[in-house]
Write a protein that holds these residues in place. Structure first.
Motif, mmCIF file in Angstrom:
data_model
loop_
_atom_site.group_PDB
_atom_site.id
_atom_site.type_symbol
_atom_site.label_atom_id
_atom_site.label_comp_id
_atom_site.label_asym_id
_atom_site.label_seq_id
_atom_site.Cartn_x
_atom_site.Cartn_y
_atom_site.Cartn_z
ATOM 1 N N HIS A 49 2.861 -2.166 5.815
ATOM 2 C CA HIS A 49 2.991 -1.052 4.895
ATOM 3 C C HIS A 49 1.615 -0.427 4.655
ATOM 4 O O HIS A 49 0.597 -1.108 4.668
ATOM 5 C CB HIS A 49 3.587 -1.519 3.567
ATOM 6 C CG HIS A 49 4.893 -2.237 3.709
ATOM 7 N ND1 HIS A 49 6.104 -1.614 3.553
ATOM 8 C CD2 HIS A 49 5.164 -3.529 4.031
ATOM 9 C CE1 HIS A 49 7.078 -2.489 3.749
ATOM 10 N NE2 HIS A 49 6.533 -3.664 4.041
ATOM 11 N N ILE A 51 0.115 2.134 1.686
ATOM 12 C CA ILE A 51 0.471 2.793 0.435
ATOM 13 C C ILE A 51 -0.748 3.526 -0.128
ATOM 14 O O ILE A 51 -1.816 2.927 -0.288
ATOM 15 C CB ILE A 51 0.960 1.767 -0.601
ATOM 16 C CG1 ILE A 51 2.111 0.935 -0.033
ATOM 17 C CG2 ILE A 51 1.385 2.465 -1.890
ATOM 18 C CD1 ILE A 51 3.353 1.713 0.309
ATOM 19 N N MET A 72 3.441 -4.443 -3.983
ATOM 20 C CA MET A 72 2.178 -4.306 -3.269
ATOM 21 C C MET A 72 1.079 -5.104 -3.961
ATOM 22 O O MET A 72 0.336 -5.859 -3.311
ATOM 23 C CB MET A 72 1.762 -2.838 -3.178
ATOM 24 C CG MET A 72 0.403 -2.642 -2.504
ATOM 25 S SD MET A 72 -0.193 -0.936 -2.486
ATOM 26 C CE MET A 72 -0.805 -0.766 -4.171
ATOM 27 N N CYS A 81 -5.941 -7.458 3.855
ATOM 28 C CA CYS A 81 -5.517 -6.063 3.893
ATOM 29 C C CYS A 81 -6.643 -5.211 4.477
ATOM 30 O O CYS A 81 -7.755 -5.684 4.698
ATOM 31 C CB CYS A 81 -5.142 -5.564 2.503
ATOM 32 S SG CYS A 81 -6.568 -5.358 1.400
#
Length: 219
Positions: A49, A51, A72, A81
């Motif tokens: 993902h 975001i 998240m 990340c």
């Protein structure tokens, strides 16, 4: 943060046009400070993902915040990340389509977010974010309640593993194209604030101060 002339890790090393790479703390901080939105990419539930979220910096850390129930934010403390942000400074128009480009400043950060739990640290981080949006605003607001503070998650990510990439200047046309009869140059771009729009029931008539970077142009 990174040392001035070397990438802090192999995954942060800029490979494409490495002459545009910047690894010094001052450049990284300046770009993060000028950005309002970052994209946070992370794995979750078997997928990847990315975001967009509001971002700010305090010292050697990049901060984000959101609802305590956010999937998240929960995931970011449990996995690695990649955070990226970019500022577009101009459109570079060359004499050939091949050499068109953009002037930009960008940062990529790798690592794992940590939860800010200490109450004073958390409050100070939210105050810093609020005052970034409008200098001095935190002190004018109705204080956050314990319930609101408990419903808000604040995370921070070290900028130790980060790199920047910057492009400036005009088009890089081939010598044989310099006489081609079309306009060449740079169209500068910037983010600016418009006139404040007050709520009809606002108890204060004067608009709040804005960050210098968002001040409307004199024209």
């Amino acid at each position: 943060m990174a040392t001035p002339n070397a990438a802090p890790s192999e995954r942060t090393r800029v490979r494409r046009l490495p002459e545009r790479a910047r690894y010094d703390a001052e450049t990284l901080a300046a770009i993060v400070d000028a950005a309002w939105i970052a994209h946070v990419a992370f794995p979750l539930d078997g997928g990847v993902h990315s975001i967009p979220t509001a971002v700010w910096r305090e010292g050697d850390h990049l901060y984000i915040h959101g609802a305590k129930a956010s999937r998240m934010l929960k995931a970011l403390t449990e996995t690695e990340c990649c955070v990226s942000l970019a500022l577009l400074d101009g459109l570079v128009l060359a004499r050939s389509a091949f050499h068109h480009s953009m002037n930009f400043r960008s940062v990529v950060v790798y690592g794992r977010f940590e939860l800010v739990t200490e109450p004073a640290h958390k409050a100070a981080a939210l105050a810093a974010f609020t005052d970034r949006v409008s200098p001095g605003r935190w002190a004018t607001l109705r204080p956050m309640t314990d319930k609101e503070m408990g419903a808000t998650t604040v995370l921070r990510l070290s900028l130790a593993e980060a790199s920047a990439k910057v492009r400036t200047g005009g088009p890089k046309d081939d010598d044989e194209d310099l006489a081609w009869p079309t306009w060449a140059g740079v169209l500068p771009l910037s983010l600016q604030a418009g006139a404040p729009q007050a709520e009809p029931d606002s108890a204060v008539a004067l608009p709040p101060p804005l960050p210098t970077s968002l001040a409307p142009s004199a024209g």
